[in-house]
Design a protein around this motif. Structure first.
Motif, PDB file in Angstrom:
ATOM      1  N   ASN A 186      29.661 -48.387  95.313  1.00  8.98           N
ATOM      2  CA  ASN A 186      30.939 -47.766  95.668  1.00  8.98           C
ATOM      3  C   ASN A 186      32.020 -48.821  95.897  1.00  8.98           C
ATOM      4  OD1 ASN A 186      29.846 -45.193  95.532  1.00  8.98           O
ATOM      5  ND2 ASN A 186      29.344 -45.111  97.708  1.00  8.98           N
TER       6      ASN A 186
ATOM      7  N   GLN B 297      25.202 -44.821  89.201  1.00 12.03           N
ATOM      8  CA  GLN B 297      25.611 -43.771  90.134  1.00 12.03           C
ATOM      9  C   GLN B 297      24.816 -42.486  89.879  1.00 12.03           C
ATOM     10  OE1 GLN B 297      29.824 -42.440  89.958  1.00 12.03           O
ATOM     11  NE2 GLN B 297      29.976 -43.195  92.060  1.00 12.03           N
TER      12      GLN B 297
ATOM     13  N   SER C  55      23.898 -47.950  96.841  1.00  7.29           N
ATOM     14  CA  SER C  55      25.030 -47.032  96.738  1.00  7.29           C
ATOM     15  C   SER C  55      26.276 -47.614  97.395  1.00  7.29           C
ATOM     16  CB  SER C  55      24.669 -45.696  97.395  1.00  7.29           C
ATOM     17  OG  SER C  55      25.753 -44.801  97.356  1.00  7.29           O
ATOM     18  N   ASN C  56      26.093 -48.277  98.533  1.00 10.67           N
ATOM     19  CA  ASN C  56      27.238 -48.859  99.243  1.00 10.67           C
ATOM     20  C   ASN C  56      27.924 -49.941  98.408  1.00 10.67           C
ATOM     21  OD1 ASN C  56      26.857 -47.244 101.501  1.00 10.67           O
ATOM     22  ND2 ASN C  56      25.534 -48.730 102.526  1.00 10.67           N
TER      23      ASN C  56
ATOM     24  N   GLU D 181      35.420 -49.230  93.831  1.00  8.52           N
ATOM     25  CA  GLU D 181      36.667 -49.238  94.602  1.00  8.52           C
ATOM     26  C   GLU D 181      37.531 -50.446  94.227  1.00  8.52           C
ATOM     27  OE1 GLU D 181      37.881 -50.310  99.172  1.00  8.52           O
ATOM     28  OE2 GLU D 181      36.094 -49.072  98.876  1.00  8.52           O
TER      29      GLU D 181
END
Length: 236
Positions: free
Chosen positions: A91, A111, A87-88, A95
């Motif tokens: 993201n 996701q 997930s990190n 971004e």
């Protein structure tokens, strides 16, 4: 004339420096490209452990990272059950690239797939918030506390009375300058007191520093969110 020669030398040096820098950049990009191809090939054959190692080597190398690398790494981590890390990186990919990323649709799909396992981690009492299973603390054996020799009384359980200097008597000089001795009220004339730190047990009990008083520490095993008993762990 000398000024012209100096300018020519400066231009030649700048050109040489640019050529060297370009060559180094091409070498770096070539190494990055080889590692990326190796990682993607490992993913293709579902060898996610190898892909994970290659991606981590690439990150630690300090070489330029392709824009799509975080996405592929997050997919690899997902397959390895490292959902929090996945997930990190996902993201971070979104971004950096937003909806313009080559794998934007795949990222949105990942996701969605991450929601269930992340929710399971959040509600599980058997693992930490990263999804790694707890195990019984090896220092306190799950008791949450450590018992050790009391440093205050040196394991004796008693300490000398400070009011009477451990004599049991208090010396006073009256108005006639006569010295009188009275039994120390604090220690009842014994000259000693029960140790205030260990309450006379000679042992000092404190929260285990290894597990911060929780009785458990995080292992390196991914949690399956199912109660089971194995070496070093007990179901509470």
């Amino acid at each position: 004339m000398n000024s012209l020669i100096s300018k020519i030398q400066l231009l030649l040096f700048a050109a040489l420096f640019s050529a060297v820098s370009l060559a180094e950049a091409q070498v770096n990009l070539g190494q990055t490209d080889r590692w990326m191809k190796g990682a993607l090939a490992a993913m293709e054959r579902k060898d996610y452990q190898t892909a994970n190692s290659i991606f981590r080597n690439l990150i630690e190398s300090g070489l330029p990272l392709p824009d799509e690398m975080p996405y592929y790494f997050s997919e690899t981590l997902f397959e390895l059950g490292q959902y929090d890390n996945s997930s990190n990186f996902l993201n971070k990919y979104l971004e950096l690239t937003g909806f313009k990323g080559e794998n934007y649709e795949g990222a949105k799909d990942l996701q969605a797939r991450l929601k269930a396992p992340l929710a399971a981690i959040e509600s599980c009492e058997l693992c930490d918030r990263r999804g790694y299973r707890y195990q019984t603390c090896f220092t306190c054996d799950g008791s949450k506390q450590i018992e050790q020799t009391c440093n205050y009384c040196k394991s004796k359980g008693i300490v000398g009375c400070s009011r009477c200097a451990a004599s049991g008597m208090i010396k006073k000089v009256n108005v006639f300058n006569i010295v009188e001795f009275f039994e120390c009220e604090r220690c009842s004339g014994k000259g000693r007191l029960t140790c205030p730190e260990c309450a006379g047990s000679g042992k000092e009990v404190s929260d285990c520093k290894t597990c911060s008083g929780s009785g458990k520490i995080t292992s390196d095993s991914i949690c399956d969110h199912k109660p089971h008993v194995h070496e070093g762990e007990s179901v509470k």
